[in-house]
Design a protein around this motif. Structure first.
Motif, mmCIF file in Angstrom:
data_model
loop_
_atom_site.group_PDB
_atom_site.id
_atom_site.type_symbol
_atom_site.label_atom_id
_atom_site.label_comp_id
_atom_site.label_asym_id
_atom_site.label_seq_id
_atom_site.Cartn_x
_atom_site.Cartn_y
_atom_site.Cartn_z
ATOM 1 N N UNK A 146 -79.819 -6.246 1.580
ATOM 2 C CA UNK A 146 -79.906 -5.979 2.844
ATOM 3 C C UNK A 146 -78.861 -5.830 3.704
ATOM 4 N N UNK A 147 -77.668 -5.890 3.064
ATOM 5 C CA UNK A 147 -76.323 -5.819 3.756
ATOM 6 C C UNK A 147 -75.953 -4.461 4.004
ATOM 7 N N UNK A 148 -75.117 -3.916 4.724
ATOM 8 C CA UNK A 148 -74.819 -2.709 4.896
ATOM 9 C C UNK A 148 -73.336 -2.243 4.912
ATOM 10 N N UNK A 149 -72.629 -0.931 4.741
ATOM 11 C CA UNK A 149 -71.493 -0.581 4.789
ATOM 12 C C UNK A 149 -71.127 -0.843 6.344
ATOM 13 N N UNK A 150 -69.995 -1.487 6.619
ATOM 14 C CA UNK A 150 -69.523 -1.770 7.978
ATOM 15 C C UNK A 150 -69.756 -3.320 8.430
ATOM 16 N N UNK A 151 -70.465 -3.915 7.447
ATOM 17 C CA UNK A 151 -70.694 -5.459 7.777
ATOM 18 C C UNK A 151 -69.256 -6.180 7.353
ATOM 19 N N UNK A 152 -69.203 -7.111 8.236
ATOM 20 C CA UNK A 152 -68.147 -7.934 8.162
ATOM 21 C C UNK A 152 -68.747 -9.450 7.819
ATOM 22 N N UNK A 153 -68.384 -9.868 6.644
ATOM 23 C CA UNK A 153 -69.055 -11.167 6.185
ATOM 24 C C UNK A 153 -68.412 -12.244 6.061
ATOM 25 N N UNK A 175 -70.184 -3.081 -1.964
ATOM 26 C CA UNK A 175 -68.888 -3.059 -2.681
ATOM 27 C C UNK A 175 -67.943 -3.561 -1.357
ATOM 28 N N UNK A 176 -67.363 -4.618 -1.812
ATOM 29 C CA UNK A 176 -66.557 -5.457 -0.715
ATOM 30 C C UNK A 176 -64.986 -5.567 -0.910
ATOM 31 N N UNK A 177 -64.349 -5.762 -0.039
ATOM 32 C CA UNK A 177 -62.645 -6.069 0.194
ATOM 33 C C UNK A 177 -62.398 -7.105 0.774
ATOM 34 N N UNK A 178 -61.717 -8.399 0.362
ATOM 35 C CA UNK A 178 -61.466 -9.552 1.163
ATOM 36 C C UNK A 178 -60.359 -9.378 2.011
ATOM 37 N N UNK A 179 -60.532 -10.138 3.177
ATOM 38 C CA UNK A 179 -59.445 -10.536 4.142
ATOM 39 C C UNK A 179 -58.409 -11.580 3.440
ATOM 40 N N UNK A 180 -57.189 -11.470 3.851
ATOM 41 C CA UNK A 180 -56.360 -12.403 3.112
ATOM 42 C C UNK A 180 -56.275 -13.570 4.192
ATOM 43 N N UNK A 181 -57.400 -14.351 4.224
ATOM 44 C CA UNK A 181 -57.591 -15.558 5.021
ATOM 45 C C UNK A 181 -58.399 -16.473 4.349
ATOM 46 N N UNK A 192 -60.195 -12.677 12.458
ATOM 47 C CA UNK A 192 -59.679 -11.536 11.497
ATOM 48 C C UNK A 192 -59.144 -10.598 11.826
ATOM 49 N N UNK A 193 -58.529 -10.625 13.363
ATOM 50 C CA UNK A 193 -58.092 -9.425 13.750
ATOM 51 C C UNK A 193 -56.772 -9.448 13.362
ATOM 52 N N UNK A 194 -56.095 -8.123 12.756
ATOM 53 C CA UNK A 194 -54.885 -8.112 12.599
ATOM 54 C C UNK A 194 -54.557 -8.696 11.065
ATOM 55 N N UNK A 195 -55.509 -9.170 10.238
ATOM 56 C CA UNK A 195 -55.471 -9.936 9.137
ATOM 57 C C UNK A 195 -55.675 -8.733 7.959
ATOM 58 N N UNK A 196 -54.896 -8.631 6.945
ATOM 59 C CA UNK A 196 -54.665 -7.860 6.032
ATOM 60 C C UNK A 196 -55.406 -8.124 4.766
ATOM 61 N N UNK A 197 -55.678 -7.078 3.957
ATOM 62 C CA UNK A 197 -56.313 -7.070 2.769
ATOM 63 C C UNK A 197 -55.972 -8.137 1.674
ATOM 64 N N UNK A 228 -72.364 -15.423 5.971
ATOM 65 C CA UNK A 228 -72.810 -15.175 7.634
ATOM 66 C C UNK A 228 -72.216 -13.724 7.971
ATOM 67 N N UNK A 229 -73.110 -13.049 8.782
ATOM 68 C CA UNK A 229 -72.633 -11.784 9.336
ATOM 69 C C UNK A 229 -71.763 -12.005 10.651
ATOM 70 N N UNK A 230 -70.570 -11.583 10.581
ATOM 71 C CA UNK A 230 -69.551 -11.652 11.616
ATOM 72 C C UNK A 230 -69.338 -10.461 12.681
ATOM 73 N N UNK A 231 -69.601 -9.394 11.864
ATOM 74 C CA UNK A 231 -69.698 -8.341 12.706
ATOM 75 C C UNK A 231 -70.538 -7.239 12.009
ATOM 76 N N UNK A 232 -70.846 -6.040 12.765
ATOM 77 C CA UNK A 232 -71.397 -4.921 12.009
ATOM 78 C C UNK A 232 -71.050 -3.593 12.325
ATOM 79 N N UNK A 233 -71.212 -2.368 11.637
ATOM 80 C CA UNK A 233 -70.577 -0.950 12.339
ATOM 81 C C UNK A 233 -69.199 -1.182 12.222
ATOM 82 N N UNK A 234 -68.282 -1.901 11.472
ATOM 83 C CA UNK A 234 -66.716 -1.670 11.311
ATOM 84 C C UNK A 234 -66.382 -0.924 10.373
ATOM 85 N N UNK A 235 -65.941 0.311 10.979
ATOM 86 C CA UNK A 235 -65.915 1.491 9.957
ATOM 87 C C UNK A 235 -64.347 1.183 9.099
#
Length: 264
Positions: A146-153, A175-181, A192-197, A228-235
């Motif tokens: 039920x998760x969608x492209x653009x979700x930040x989790x 298909x996911x890519x992790x933040x380096x945090x 997560x603002x400014x956090x790289x992959x 947990x959903x943190x944000x959605x629609x994040x391109x």
């Protein structure tokens, strides 16, 4: 008449929770019993692996702050876990005790119907009976999410919190890519603002883009509270310009193997 596992699960009147737990237990049991060496493994070894993987996820409920998760939900979770695991041939003394305590708590709160109250002793007898592993390993349901492209989790593993971006959904898996945090307190979108992959460092000493098809990430919201959903629609996901590219698009894994990889 002895009560059956499915009868107990129906009495919990929590179809969505039961479906999620039963699916997780079957997935972990399926993989633990798969492979040429599985037949030679002792049931206790298989059980320890299954219990460890399942509880690493569902402890997010069992060990949650009472202010964050309703106690009756915790009790239903403990009982459903114990029943689903016992049905597949696995038992743990601590979890069984928690499930028996849950029966008493649910009855005290009059949370379920008279049949549950009347069959409580039978349920305890079932949970304390020897757990017998079925001859066949359990099947797995078709992958879906039920998760969608653009979700930040946000993803919790033990006491640590990670986050990833869903790039797309393919064949029922995000298909996911992790933040380096990673931190010891829950993450928010603002963190997560400014956090790289986060990349994967290989034997050549270089860090590469690290993406995963995360099977088993199905429900939104997640009944285990691990995701947990943190944000959605994040391109745009985390910036990975600093990472080298490789031929494969992503690695196939699931939420249980990924959790093991993220353990400190």
């Amino acid at each position: 008449m002895a009560i059956k596992h499915l009868d107990v699960l129906k009495l919990l009147a929590a179809a969505g929770l039961v479906e999620a737990i039963d699916g997780d237990v079957k997935r972990c049991a399926h993989w633990a019993r798969l492979g040429p060496g599985a037949a030679a493994r002792e049931p206790a070894q298989i059980g320890a692996e299954v219990m460890g993987n399942v509880l690493l996820r569902w402890n997010c409920i069992l060990q949650a702050d009472p202010a964050e998760v309703a106690p009756l939900y915790v009790h239903k979770t403990a009982l459903a876990l114990a029943v689903c695991l016992h049905r597949q041939g696995f038992a743990d003394a601590e979890l069984t005790d928690a499930a028996v305590a849950a029966i008493a708590a649910l009855n005290a709160a009059v949370a379920l119907n008279d049949t549950f109250h009347r069959r409580s002793a039978d349920i305890e007898t079932l949970l304390r009976s020897p757990a017998l592993m079925p001859a066949r390993r359990p099947s797995q349901a078709k992958a879906h999410t039920a998760w969608r492209a653009g979700d930040v989790v946000a993803m919790q593993v033990g006491d640590r919190h990670h986050a990833f971006h869903v790039l797309e959904v393919s064949q029922g898996a995000p298909i996911v890519e992790f933040y380096d945090i990673v931190q010891d307190t829950p993450l928010a979108w603002e963190h997560l603002q400014g956090v790289i992959a986060r990349g994967e460092r290989l034997n050549d000493g270089r860090a590469y883009v690290d993406r995963h098809a995360l099977y088993g990430l199905q429900y939104q919201p997640d009944p285990a509270h691990q995701f947990r959903l943190l944000a959605s629609g994040i391109a745009q996901g985390p910036d990975n310009a600093h990472l080298a590219r490789r031929s494969g698009l992503y690695a196939v894994t699931d939420i249980f193997r990924m959790a093991r990889e993220l353990l400190p």
